[in-house]
Design a protein around this motif. Sequence first.
Motif, mmCIF file in Angstrom:
data_model
loop_
_atom_site.group_PDB
_atom_site.id
_atom_site.type_symbol
_atom_site.label_atom_id
_atom_site.label_comp_id
_atom_site.label_asym_id
_atom_site.label_seq_id
_atom_site.Cartn_x
_atom_site.Cartn_y
_atom_site.Cartn_z
ATOM 1 N N ARG A 35 3.316 6.092 -2.747
ATOM 2 C CA ARG A 35 4.521 6.739 -3.298
ATOM 3 C C ARG A 35 4.402 6.910 -4.809
ATOM 4 O O ARG A 35 4.704 7.969 -5.348
ATOM 5 C CB ARG A 35 5.756 5.901 -2.995
ATOM 6 N N THR A 36 3.980 5.846 -5.479
ATOM 7 C CA THR A 36 3.842 5.888 -6.933
ATOM 8 C C THR A 36 2.803 6.919 -7.354
ATOM 9 O O THR A 36 3.018 7.677 -8.300
ATOM 10 C CB THR A 36 3.462 4.497 -7.474
ATOM 11 N N ASP A 37 1.685 6.978 -6.643
ATOM 12 C CA ASP A 37 0.645 7.968 -6.944
ATOM 13 C C ASP A 37 1.166 9.395 -6.766
ATOM 14 O O ASP A 37 0.900 10.267 -7.588
ATOM 15 C CB ASP A 37 -0.587 7.757 -6.061
ATOM 16 N N MET B 93 0.816 -1.191 0.000
ATOM 17 C CA MET B 93 0.000 0.000 0.000
ATOM 18 C C MET B 93 0.865 1.263 0.000
ATOM 19 O O MET B 93 0.577 2.207 -0.709
ATOM 20 C CB MET B 93 -0.932 0.007 1.201
ATOM 21 N N ASN C 279 3.901 1.615 -1.137
ATOM 22 C CA ASN C 279 4.501 1.770 -2.467
ATOM 23 C C ASN C 279 3.513 2.364 -3.451
ATOM 24 O O ASN C 279 3.884 3.163 -4.305
ATOM 25 C CB ASN C 279 5.030 0.435 -2.981
ATOM 26 N N SER C 280 2.254 1.984 -3.329
ATOM 27 C CA SER C 280 1.211 2.528 -4.188
ATOM 28 C C SER C 280 1.025 4.031 -3.950
ATOM 29 O O SER C 280 0.881 4.805 -4.895
ATOM 30 C CB SER C 280 -0.098 1.779 -3.947
ATOM 31 N N SER D 53 3.600 10.191 -9.579
ATOM 32 C CA SER D 53 2.852 10.429 -10.821
ATOM 33 C C SER D 53 2.200 11.806 -10.815
ATOM 34 O O SER D 53 2.217 12.511 -11.826
ATOM 35 C CB SER D 53 1.780 9.359 -11.024
#
Length: 92
Positions: free
Chosen positions: A6-8, A1, A3-4, A11
Amino acid sequence: MINSIRTDIESLLAQIQRNANDFIKAYFFDNKEVIEVQLSFEKKFTFDRVKSKMWEDGREAHRQSEICIKLAVKIKEGENWKDISRPHSFLN
């Protein structure tokens, strides 16, 4: 979660960076590559940071020291890009 998340965030920062650069180029520099704004997510979320309850009321200073989004600005000089020190002041 995490990592998600962070990625969001990365982006979203990339999208903001593209929009800022397109806007600056179009409205200030006749669509020429003269300046570039860069945003980077320097201090990222970790499980320990989230576990420290950094989002509770009164923990703003803690959050600001634990999470960092960096602003950098470069200007083109000839064929090379030069880093601007103190980009916030430069953009004012």
